[in-house]
Design an enzyme around this catalytic site. Sequence first.
Site, short mmCIF file in Angstrom:
data_model
loop_
_atom_site.label_atom_id
_atom_site.label_comp_id
_atom_site.label_asym_id
_atom_site.label_seq_id
_atom_site.Cartn_x
_atom_site.Cartn_y
_atom_site.Cartn_z
N LYS A 10 4.45 6.33 -2.14
CA LYS A 10 3.76 7.35 -1.31
C LYS A 10 4.48 8.71 -1.45
O LYS A 10 5.05 9.00 -2.49
CB LYS A 10 3.63 6.87 0.13
CG LYS A 10 2.92 5.50 0.20
CD LYS A 10 2.45 5.11 1.56
CE LYS A 10 1.79 3.73 1.50
NZ LYS A 10 1.22 3.30 2.77
N HIS A 99 -6.81 4.52 -2.38
CA HIS A 99 -5.97 4.06 -1.27
C HIS A 99 -6.57 4.55 0.04
O HIS A 99 -7.14 5.66 0.09
CB HIS A 99 -4.54 4.60 -1.45
CG HIS A 99 -3.57 3.96 -0.52
ND1 HIS A 99 -3.48 4.33 0.81
CD2 HIS A 99 -2.68 2.96 -0.69
CE1 HIS A 99 -2.57 3.58 1.40
NE2 HIS A 99 -2.06 2.74 0.51
N GLU A 101 -5.32 5.90 2.51
CA GLU A 101 -4.82 7.21 2.93
C GLU A 101 -5.56 8.33 2.20
O GLU A 101 -5.78 9.41 2.76
CB GLU A 101 -3.30 7.29 2.71
CG GLU A 101 -2.57 6.45 3.75
CD GLU A 101 -1.27 5.81 3.28
OE1 GLU A 101 -0.74 6.22 2.24
OE2 GLU A 101 -0.81 4.87 3.96
N GLY A 175 1.70 0.01 7.25
CA GLY A 175 2.76 0.72 7.97
C GLY A 175 2.89 0.36 9.43
O GLY A 175 3.58 1.05 10.19
N SER A 213 2.15 -3.98 5.23
CA SER A 213 3.31 -4.53 5.92
C SER A 213 3.90 -5.77 5.24
O SER A 213 4.35 -6.70 5.91
CB SER A 213 2.99 -4.82 7.39
OG SER A 213 2.71 -3.62 8.09
#
Length: 252
Positions: A10, A99, A101, A175, A213
């Site tokens: 990231k 992704h 994000e 996350g 995670s």
Amino acid sequence: MKKLIAGNWKMNGTLSSAGDLARSLVGGLGKSSDLAEKLDFCVCPPFLHLEKVQGVLAAQGAVALGAQDCALTVNGAYTGDISAEMLLDIGCRYVILGHSERRQYHGETDEMVAAKAAKAHEKGLVAIICVGETEKERESSLAEEVVGGQIRKSLPASANAENTVIAYEPVWAIGTGKTPTAEDVKAMHAFIRGILKEKLDNPDAIRILYGGSVKPENAGVLLNIDNVDGALIGGASLKAEQFLAIAAAAAV
Ligand code: 13P
């Protein structure tokens, strides 16, 4: 098939810390050569760190380089964009596309992801195409509908088992320290394999990664579920010992 252990770094680190992390990975893998034989590896640093990391990885060869996005056009007047051709030129083999994000913060649609993947395929890159439902969608029993729709629309006609990897990343697990149950992961990966039958000639050969995670503590369970062919790791990929511990759990 060999599992793929992929790190998504990231927007983290500096040029110097990226080089250090790559060196620690390469050093750790050098000490456990069976891991390098049993698994495929890839790390995806920020664009600006690609060249530095490639310099470290190239010397050993066990870890491939990937990027976190590419443009949906070929080279030209597209200020700020990075093309698939540039990624290939700098030594990338993989590129993460779609992704959550990027879908969330950059408005990327399935159609844009498909266009980017087509450009990646044209240049010979392997597209890691990300899909996954939000918490609200899962609570509303829409997870399969959402993920199925994303796969149907985000894979270009050029997709095949060699040039494409699917990463199932439930948005609510990224996350957060939360993960789906092993039963839910198993059901979703089987569902994804079924959808891929509509799109590909050899759907059993394509890798379906789990992401969200993944840590050394849960990797043993998550990475040994049917149809889980590797992991896309965020936070834990920033620490070489955690990344390697996850790999060790996948290799048993
Ligand atoms: P975390 O492993 O930090 O949850 O991130 C997962 C991810 O988004 C990988 O692409």
